[in-house]
Motif scaffolding. Structure first.
Motif, mmCIF file in Angstrom:
data_model
loop_
_atom_site.group_PDB
_atom_site.id
_atom_site.type_symbol
_atom_site.label_atom_id
_atom_site.label_comp_id
_atom_site.label_asym_id
_atom_site.label_seq_id
_atom_site.Cartn_x
_atom_site.Cartn_y
_atom_site.Cartn_z
ATOM 1 N N ALA A 42 -14.732 -29.120 -1.107
ATOM 2 C CA ALA A 42 -14.499 -29.759 -2.723
ATOM 3 C C ALA A 42 -15.790 -29.795 -3.452
ATOM 4 O O ALA A 42 -16.850 -30.272 -2.837
ATOM 5 N N ALA A 43 -15.897 -28.924 -4.461
ATOM 6 C CA ALA A 43 -17.059 -28.962 -5.323
ATOM 7 C C ALA A 43 -17.219 -30.422 -6.275
ATOM 8 O O ALA A 43 -16.058 -30.639 -6.772
ATOM 9 N N ASP A 44 -18.221 -31.087 -5.969
ATOM 10 C CA ASP A 44 -18.377 -32.172 -6.835
ATOM 11 C C ASP A 44 -17.539 -33.375 -6.277
ATOM 12 O O ASP A 44 -16.896 -34.043 -7.239
ATOM 13 N N GLY A 45 -16.818 -33.245 -5.288
ATOM 14 C CA GLY A 45 -16.247 -34.274 -4.800
ATOM 15 C C GLY A 45 -14.669 -34.087 -5.053
ATOM 16 O O GLY A 45 -13.808 -35.069 -4.858
ATOM 17 N N ALA A 46 -14.369 -32.891 -5.553
ATOM 18 C CA ALA A 46 -12.646 -32.611 -6.077
ATOM 19 C C ALA A 46 -12.543 -31.393 -5.607
ATOM 20 O O ALA A 46 -13.344 -30.678 -5.586
ATOM 21 N N ILE A 47 -11.116 -31.085 -5.624
ATOM 22 C CA ILE A 47 -10.693 -29.953 -5.353
ATOM 23 C C ILE A 47 -9.553 -29.711 -6.427
ATOM 24 O O ILE A 47 -8.821 -30.537 -6.825
ATOM 25 N N PRO A 48 -9.655 -28.557 -6.996
ATOM 26 C CA PRO A 48 -8.435 -28.343 -8.125
ATOM 27 C C PRO A 48 -6.926 -28.398 -7.309
ATOM 28 O O PRO A 48 -6.709 -27.815 -6.005
ATOM 29 N N LEU A 49 -6.060 -29.018 -8.050
ATOM 30 C CA LEU A 49 -4.721 -29.105 -7.586
ATOM 31 C C LEU A 49 -4.134 -27.763 -7.268
ATOM 32 O O LEU A 49 -3.402 -27.461 -6.130
ATOM 33 N N ALA A 50 -4.475 -26.843 -8.028
ATOM 34 C CA ALA A 50 -4.025 -25.571 -7.866
ATOM 35 C C ALA A 50 -4.223 -24.784 -6.636
ATOM 36 O O ALA A 50 -3.523 -23.889 -6.288
ATOM 37 N N ASP A 51 -5.512 -25.222 -5.947
ATOM 38 C CA ASP A 51 -5.907 -24.735 -4.668
ATOM 39 C C ASP A 51 -5.172 -25.163 -3.470
ATOM 40 O O ASP A 51 -5.361 -24.751 -2.449
ATOM 41 N N LEU A 52 -4.236 -26.048 -3.649
ATOM 42 C CA LEU A 52 -3.396 -26.674 -2.587
ATOM 43 C C LEU A 52 -1.758 -26.094 -2.797
ATOM 44 O O LEU A 52 -1.419 -26.617 -3.740
ATOM 45 N N PRO A 53 -1.473 -25.327 -1.747
ATOM 46 C CA PRO A 53 -0.362 -24.916 -1.951
ATOM 47 C C PRO A 53 0.730 -25.875 -1.894
ATOM 48 O O PRO A 53 0.559 -26.783 -1.054
ATOM 49 N N GLU A 54 1.982 -25.947 -2.487
ATOM 50 C CA GLU A 54 2.907 -26.900 -2.450
ATOM 51 C C GLU A 54 3.496 -27.148 -0.901
ATOM 52 O O GLU A 54 3.778 -26.139 -0.355
ATOM 53 N N ASN A 55 3.766 -28.225 -0.672
ATOM 54 C CA ASN A 55 4.555 -28.272 0.846
ATOM 55 C C ASN A 55 3.986 -27.909 1.905
ATOM 56 O O ASN A 55 4.550 -27.497 2.898
ATOM 57 N N THR A 56 2.736 -28.080 2.101
ATOM 58 C CA THR A 56 1.726 -27.704 3.087
ATOM 59 C C THR A 56 0.712 -28.581 3.288
ATOM 60 O O THR A 56 0.158 -29.235 2.316
ATOM 61 N N GLY A 57 -0.281 -28.738 4.206
ATOM 62 C CA GLY A 57 -1.364 -29.405 4.535
ATOM 63 C C GLY A 57 -2.588 -28.203 4.425
ATOM 64 O O GLY A 57 -2.409 -27.232 4.773
ATOM 65 N N THR A 58 -3.585 -28.838 3.964
ATOM 66 C CA THR A 58 -5.000 -28.039 3.839
ATOM 67 C C THR A 58 -6.002 -28.983 4.209
ATOM 68 O O THR A 58 -6.222 -30.130 3.885
ATOM 69 N N LEU A 59 -6.921 -28.544 5.223
ATOM 70 C CA LEU A 59 -8.168 -29.222 5.489
ATOM 71 C C LEU A 59 -9.085 -29.306 4.446
ATOM 72 O O LEU A 59 -9.431 -27.872 3.880
ATOM 73 N N VAL A 60 -9.896 -30.273 4.004
ATOM 74 C CA VAL A 60 -10.786 -30.264 2.808
ATOM 75 C C VAL A 60 -11.842 -30.856 3.226
ATOM 76 O O VAL A 60 -11.940 -32.022 3.786
ATOM 77 N N ASN A 61 -13.299 -30.328 2.924
ATOM 78 C CA ASN A 61 -14.747 -31.037 3.091
ATOM 79 C C ASN A 61 -14.927 -31.635 1.826
ATOM 80 O O ASN A 61 -15.312 -30.922 0.984
ATOM 81 N N PRO A 129 -7.185 -42.881 1.130
ATOM 82 C CA PRO A 129 -6.555 -42.777 -0.111
ATOM 83 C C PRO A 129 -7.342 -41.411 -1.040
ATOM 84 O O PRO A 129 -8.209 -41.310 -0.937
ATOM 85 N N VAL A 130 -6.354 -40.824 -1.864
ATOM 86 C CA VAL A 130 -6.514 -39.841 -2.737
ATOM 87 C C VAL A 130 -5.764 -40.077 -4.218
ATOM 88 O O VAL A 130 -5.055 -40.656 -4.080
ATOM 89 N N VAL A 131 -6.546 -39.564 -5.213
ATOM 90 C CA VAL A 131 -5.768 -39.599 -6.492
ATOM 91 C C VAL A 131 -5.947 -38.160 -7.027
ATOM 92 O O VAL A 131 -6.886 -37.481 -6.766
ATOM 93 N N VAL A 132 -4.923 -37.936 -8.062
ATOM 94 C CA VAL A 132 -5.000 -36.687 -8.839
ATOM 95 C C VAL A 132 -5.288 -36.933 -10.132
ATOM 96 O O VAL A 132 -4.519 -37.863 -10.876
ATOM 97 N N GLU A 133 -6.226 -36.474 -10.572
ATOM 98 C CA GLU A 133 -6.648 -36.760 -12.107
ATOM 99 C C GLU A 133 -7.279 -35.395 -12.808
ATOM 100 O O GLU A 133 -7.904 -34.587 -12.106
ATOM 101 N N ASP A 134 -6.637 -35.357 -13.965
ATOM 102 C CA ASP A 134 -7.071 -34.068 -14.836
ATOM 103 C C ASP A 134 -6.842 -32.816 -13.776
ATOM 104 O O ASP A 134 -7.779 -31.999 -14.061
ATOM 105 N N GLY A 135 -5.793 -32.719 -13.135
ATOM 106 C CA GLY A 135 -5.603 -31.309 -12.244
ATOM 107 C C GLY A 135 -6.543 -31.174 -10.952
ATOM 108 O O GLY A 135 -6.691 -30.138 -10.389
ATOM 109 N N HIS A 136 -7.302 -32.254 -10.663
ATOM 110 C CA HIS A 136 -8.205 -32.312 -9.434
ATOM 111 C C HIS A 136 -7.707 -33.421 -8.491
ATOM 112 O O HIS A 136 -7.443 -34.660 -8.945
#
Length: 141
Positions: A42-61, A129-136
């Motif tokens: 995750a760049a700058d503490g966020a990952i674009p929502l578009a980088d996460l495929p729907e209905n699946t899990g992704t490990l993120v650093n 806890p995570v939040v989706v803001e401005d597509g990230h």
């Protein structure tokens, strides 16, 4: 008669103890436990929502203390976060298809629910806890 500082019994146990320590050290995970499966950074503490495929899990650093989080995206902007660390002994998990595997002791978790599939772990992955803001997607803890 004075006893020697190191008894014969203790002297004979030293090689056995050294072998035990070496065996345990051999169980330590390489590459922080991920082996060949590298989490998305995750760049700058966020990952674009578009980088996460729907209905699946992704490990993120996400960086920082305990940076690894399993992000599970449902449909749309529905995202749930789970710890990326085994609940048995705290080893970093690695993603293998639809599961998260612990390279330390063999526990396996479902990569979409965080549920234990195979022990020795007995506790499901806790939510992060995570939040989706401005597509990230960002961690909120």
């Amino acid at each position: 008669m004075d006893r020697p500082c190191l008894s014969r019994r203790r002297a004979l146990m030293l090689p056995v103890s050294a072998a035990g320590v070496t065996a345990v050290a051999g169980c330590a995970p390489e590459d922080e436990g991920f082996g060949n499966g590298t989490p998305v950074r995750a760049a700058d503490g966020a990952i674009p929502l578009a980088d996460l495929p729907e209905n699946t899990g992704t490990l993120v650093n996400f960086g920082g203390d305990h940076p690894f989080v399993l992000l599970v995206r449902g449909s749309g902007d529905e995202v749930t976060g789970y710890s990326g660390y085994c609940t048995h002994n705290g080893c970093a998990l690695r993603e293998v298809e639809t599961e998260l595997d612990c390279p330390c002791h063999g526990s396996r978790f479902d990569a979409t629910t965080g549920e234990v599939l195979v022990g020795p772990a007995t506790i499901h992955l806790p939510e992060v806890p995570v939040v989706v803001e401005d597509g990230h997607v960002r961690r909120t803890d």
